[in-house]
Design a protein around this motif. Structure first.
Motif: not given
Length: 247
Positions: A33-49
């Motif tokens: 039932g949650f309507r919002a989520v938080e998550f973290d975004v970082m770059l891989s060694g190939d520059g992929t988020p």
């Protein structure tokens, strides 16, 4: 117009009930039932988020070493818990759109990668949510990253993230044209909360896992809380009604 924000935000996807920063966690939050989520975004060694919190792989995956120097071929073969793999940011965005979830996207640059991370995440966020009825909220502890995101994707709203809120917090929010203040709930002071209320700036606190603490923070006027305990705070109940960032 400010993005609508429920009072409860599932921390790192599914909180403590699923492997963090995974698609399984996001799906679980939606089922509960949650309507919002938080998550973290970082770059891989190939520059992929990608979705991951730590700069190294050991704590949350079967891998070892820095995320920023690990290739996609290795990264996406790792176990991120329970057979889940590390998701691409694009996959998480698509899932949030499918489920109608608000995403609080924390730009989480590895040390020394502030600019490329902010540039990639800022541009991709604008692209991935173009035309979506529920728009995301970008946040970061890195003021440099938020400044870059502001310039590259001004249409995506921003929240400034602190641990203890510094004396110049309001000038930073104004400089970054941000809409919300995010901070450690244990370190939030009444003067900061009063100033934020006077300025019409919603305050979002992390990471609140005890009912008595949640009641106290909401009673003081905090707008929304991040939690790991998705089982304790069912947001669909009448006790926790949604609200808007600006109201």
């Amino acid at each position: 117009m400010l993005v609508p924000l429920p009072r409860w935000i599932a921390h790192r996807g599914g909180g403590s009930l699923a492997p963090e920063n995974t698609l399984a966690g996001i799906r679980l939050a939606a089922r509960l039932g949650f309507r919002a989520v938080e998550f973290d975004v970082m770059l891989s060694g190939d520059g992929t988020p990608v979705l991951i919190h730590d700069e190294t792989l050991e704590r949350t995956t079967s891998g070892r070493g820095p995320v920023a120097t690990t290739s996609d071929a290795i990264l996406f073969a790792l176990d991120a818990g329970g057979g889940e793999r590390i998701p691409r940011f694009a996959e998480a965005a698509a899932l949030c759109r499918e489920l109608g979830l608000l995403a609080n996207v924390e730009i989480k640059p590895a040390s020394g990668y502030e600019r490329p991370t902010a540039e990639a995440v800022g541009r991709l966020t604008a692209e991935l949510w173009r035309g979506a009825p529920v728009q995301p909220l970008l946040s970061s502890f890195s003021l440099e990253a938020l400044e870059i995101a502001r310039d590259l994707a001004p249409e995506i709203e921003r929240g400034v993230l602190f641990e203890a809120v510094p004396a110049n917090w309001l000038s930073e929010i104004q400089r970054l044209q941000a809409v919300s203040l995010h901070c450690d709930g244990d370190l939030l002071t009444d003067p900061v909360l009063a100033e934020a209320r006077g300025q019409g700036i919603p305050v979002l606190c992390y990471t609140v896992n005890a009912p008595e603490k949640a009641i106290a923070l909401f009673g003081r006027g905090v707008s929304a809380l991040f939690t790991d305990r998705l089982d304790l705070f069912p947001p669909a109940t009448t006790a926790y009604k949604g609200l808007h960032l600006g109201g």
